[in-house]
Each structure stands twice: as C-alpha cells, then as structure tokens.
Design a protein around this motif. Structure first.
Motif, mmCIF file in Angstrom:
data_model
loop_
_atom_site.group_PDB
_atom_site.id
_atom_site.type_symbol
_atom_site.label_atom_id
_atom_site.label_comp_id
_atom_site.label_asym_id
_atom_site.label_seq_id
_atom_site.Cartn_x
_atom_site.Cartn_y
_atom_site.Cartn_z
ATOM 1 N N THR A 230 -0.124 -3.021 4.893
ATOM 2 C CA THR A 230 1.153 -2.361 4.594
ATOM 3 C C THR A 230 1.508 -1.411 5.727
ATOM 4 O O THR A 230 1.010 -0.278 5.801
ATOM 5 C CB THR A 230 1.065 -1.582 3.264
ATOM 6 O OG1 THR A 230 0.497 -2.426 2.256
ATOM 7 C CG2 THR A 230 2.444 -1.121 2.822
ATOM 8 N N GLY B 269 1.323 8.039 -0.583
ATOM 9 C CA GLY B 269 2.483 7.148 -0.507
ATOM 10 C C GLY B 269 3.644 7.693 -1.309
ATOM 11 O O GLY B 269 4.359 6.948 -1.981
ATOM 12 N N TYR C 231 -4.162 -0.524 3.379
ATOM 13 C CA TYR C 231 -3.883 0.186 4.625
ATOM 14 C C TYR C 231 -3.547 -0.780 5.761
ATOM 15 O O TYR C 231 -2.567 -0.570 6.491
ATOM 16 C CB TYR C 231 -5.090 1.041 4.999
ATOM 17 C CG TYR C 231 -4.948 1.788 6.299
ATOM 18 C CD1 TYR C 231 -4.264 2.997 6.358
ATOM 19 C CD2 TYR C 231 -5.518 1.290 7.478
ATOM 20 C CE1 TYR C 231 -4.133 3.691 7.551
ATOM 21 C CE2 TYR C 231 -5.390 1.972 8.674
ATOM 22 C CZ TYR C 231 -4.697 3.171 8.713
ATOM 23 O OH TYR C 231 -4.568 3.849 9.900
ATOM 24 N N PHE D 265 2.853 2.182 4.852
ATOM 25 C CA PHE D 265 1.819 3.089 4.356
ATOM 26 C C PHE D 265 0.910 3.529 5.500
ATOM 27 O O PHE D 265 0.534 4.700 5.602
ATOM 28 C CB PHE D 265 1.002 2.408 3.263
ATOM 29 C CG PHE D 265 -0.083 3.277 2.669
ATOM 30 C CD1 PHE D 265 0.240 4.422 1.955
ATOM 31 C CD2 PHE D 265 -1.419 2.953 2.837
ATOM 32 C CE1 PHE D 265 -0.753 5.232 1.410
ATOM 33 C CE2 PHE D 265 -2.422 3.751 2.293
ATOM 34 C CZ PHE D 265 -2.083 4.892 1.585
ATOM 35 N N TYR E 110 0.400 7.334 6.661
ATOM 36 C CA TYR E 110 -0.947 7.908 6.651
ATOM 37 C C TYR E 110 -1.237 8.591 7.994
ATOM 38 O O TYR E 110 -1.687 9.746 8.046
ATOM 39 C CB TYR E 110 -1.971 6.788 6.390
ATOM 40 C CG TYR E 110 -3.232 7.265 5.707
ATOM 41 C CD1 TYR E 110 -4.056 8.214 6.292
ATOM 42 C CD2 TYR E 110 -3.611 6.751 4.469
ATOM 43 C CE1 TYR E 110 -5.219 8.650 5.664
ATOM 44 C CE2 TYR E 110 -4.765 7.184 3.831
ATOM 45 C CZ TYR E 110 -5.565 8.131 4.437
ATOM 46 O OH TYR E 110 -6.703 8.557 3.813
ATOM 47 N N ILE F 117 -3.111 4.726 -5.736
ATOM 48 C CA ILE F 117 -2.738 3.536 -4.975
ATOM 49 C C ILE F 117 -2.709 2.304 -5.877
ATOM 50 O O ILE F 117 -1.977 1.355 -5.637
ATOM 51 C CB ILE F 117 -3.703 3.325 -3.794
ATOM 52 C CG1 ILE F 117 -3.728 4.593 -2.916
ATOM 53 C CG2 ILE F 117 -3.292 2.122 -2.950
ATOM 54 C CD1 ILE F 117 -2.378 4.999 -2.363
#
Length: 327
Positions: free
Chosen positions: A85, A134, A82, A88, A92, A62
């Motif tokens: 974004t 990602g 987290y 992302f 996730y 990351i």
C-alpha cells in the motif's frame, strides 16, 4: 483567564522528578518500521516489549490479522500492508520523519501525570506507545496501555488531511495537542458518563468536570487552549457569557433531553448554532467549566471533582451553590 484550581501542585521540571515519574514513550512505530525496512523482525522483542500493542495494532487498527495469531504472523501481515500500500507506506515514512524523537511530549506528559496522580492517586498510569494508524483514532486506550497515533498530529497544513477532515477540525491536528488529548482520553476512560439521565445540564456539569480536571493537570494552559478556541472565540465567550446563560435558561434547553439540542451544546462543530457563526462550538463545555470552577471556589469541597466525574451530583444543587448567573 487561566484555570483557577483549589488544588495545589508543586512545580514540575525535568530535574526534580524521580525517575519513576518520567514518562517514556515506547516507539512501537520505529521498531516496526525497522523490521519492515531491514527484514530483521525480532519476534522475541515484539513478544516481550510490544505484545499488547502489536495485537491491538494488527487486529484492531490496521485490521490485517485475526485475534489469536502469533507475533510472527502479526508482523508478516503488517509488512504485507506496508509493502503493498503505497499511500500507507508514504504516510508512515513522513510521520517518523516528522517525529525523530518525542522528548518534548514526554516531558509534558511526565508533568501532567504527576498532577493527575495527585488528583486521582488510585488511578494507574498506562504504558504509553506511539504508532502510525493510517488516520484512524488519535488515541488508543486499553486497560493497561495508551498509544498515540502520530500521523494524526502532523500539523493542520499537512496536505494528507485535505478532504479527510472538515476545515474546523484541522486545528486538532497539531503536535501541541498530543499530551492534552492523551490525558483527556484517560479522564474519559476512568470517569465515563454515569448519569441515568441525559439532560443538557447533566452533560454540561459532567463535561465541565472533565475540563476542570484537565485544567488542573495542565495549569499552564488557558481554558481556551484546552478547548482549542482561537483568541477571538475566547473573547466572544467572555463578552457574551451572560447572554449565553440567559438564552440557555429562557429557552428551556438546560433540562432538555432532546439529543439534537444536547449535541449542539456539547459536540464538535464549526460553531454553536444557537449563537451564530461567531461563536465557538461546545459552548456547553465552556459554560460547564465556569460553573464547576465557581462551585468549587465557593464551596471549598475538595471531593467535589471526583463526585462530579463519578456522576454523584445534583445539577440543581451545583447551580444554586455556584451562584452562576447571579453576578
């Protein structure tokens, strides 16, 4: 045709493996998500259970933290990524929804590593984790751990891959590739290319050794499955085997050191340009496997695979003794 191996392995089932042989994937992705969603990060747990992967994940994957930061700082930085974004965060959540458990992958890896240790008893089995990268590298390897980027295995129809990878690469994004990719990554790490020369024939023999080892670790898989060829591509190779080899010999490509020619035979592509669009890519790996399988069958040399992977081989001698191309 299924892989033919001179190595004998006992049947592998969940009931006959000792507990020490059973692979358990540590769900770093789930543990981290829980800390994000519930704001209850157990720093002690991350420090004890996930310290190695946490460091690699935050600083190398990351890339939100600096080496040497504390576990608490890693977690805080990752949570910031987290929460800030959206893309992302969505990826996730979709990934963990697609992978509520990894039991089938654990079973496949357990059997595969039993065979891997039979082939290479001096090699260590790494601790295995899962993470969400990602869309970064699919398999992460260090000296002591291996981690699987689950978001790279959401199926070839996953919309997030559109525009991210070429169409011919989508077949690599299936869940069924995880165990094979993990073991192949181990083989490449433990047996890196060690030849001083980089002629096409050197690459063919080395890569053929990797494929042969993978086929021994996954004896239930066809070679076409290991190479991720379609049935049509596999049939094309079988039908045109003599023509492929004849062309490689006549063109002088076998002993070429031209990087472009080397890559066209061994690297991923839509097809192998020397043979047209009906051909699969990585024809050199396919031919290499055929040569190695025939060489080991004819010589009965049980140490051949390790010597080949270690770069201790004479390509001309292997070709001669395999009698490949003489049929």
């Amino acid at each position: 045709m299924a892989a033919v191996s001179c190595f004998a392995f006992s049947a592998c089932s969940s009931g006959d493996k000792p507990e020490s042989d059973r692979i358990k994937i540590k769900r770093f992705d789930l543990c981290l998500l829980n800390s994000f969603e519930n704001d209850t990060a157990d720093t002690a747990l991350f420090t004890e259970e996930y310290s190695s992967i946490l460091n690699i994940y935050a600083t190398g994957i990351i890339k939100c933290s600096a080496p040497g930061d504390s576990a608490g700082k890693f977690i805080s930085d990752l949570k910031s990524v987290y929460t800030s974004t959206g893309a992302f965060r969505q990826l996730y959540k979709e990934t963990v929804e697609n992978y509520p458990d990894l039991r089938e992958t654990e079973k496949e890896l357990s059997c595969a590593f039993v065979r891997y240790k039979s082939l290479f008893p001096d090699k260590r089995i790494p601790a295995i984790y899962s993470h969400v990268s990602g869309f970064s590298q699919s398999i992460i390897l260090s000296d002591s751990l291996l981690s699987i980027s689950l978001d790279n295995y959401l199926g070839q129809n996953y919309p997030g891959y559109k525009g991210l990878v070429f169409d011919y690469q989508l077949k690599n994004r299936e869940r069924s590739r995880i165990a094979l990719d993990a073991l192949t990554a181990c083989l490449y790490k433990e047996f890196p290319y060690g030849r001083k020369t980089r002629q096409v024939i050197d690459g063919i023999i080395y890569e053929g050794g990797i494929i042969y080892a993978a086929s021994s670790v996954f004896p239930e898989k066809e070679i076409s499955e290991i190479l991720n060829y379609s049935p049509e591509q596999a049939e094309w190779c079988d039908k045109n085997e003599k023509k492929i080899w004849s062309y490689m010999v006549r063109s002088g490509h076998l002993y070429s050191s031209d990087p472009l020619i080397y890559s066209k035979y061994l690297n991923e592509a839509p097809y192998t340009s020397f043979f047209g669009q009906e051909s699969p890519d990585r024809i050199g790996k396919w031919a290499g496997y055929r040569i190695i399988a025939q060489y080991i069958k004819r010589t009965g040399d049980r140490n051949a695979l390790r010597k080949i992977l270690g770069g201790e081989y004479d390509a001309s001698d292997i070709l001669l003794k395999s009698e490949y191309g003489n049929r």
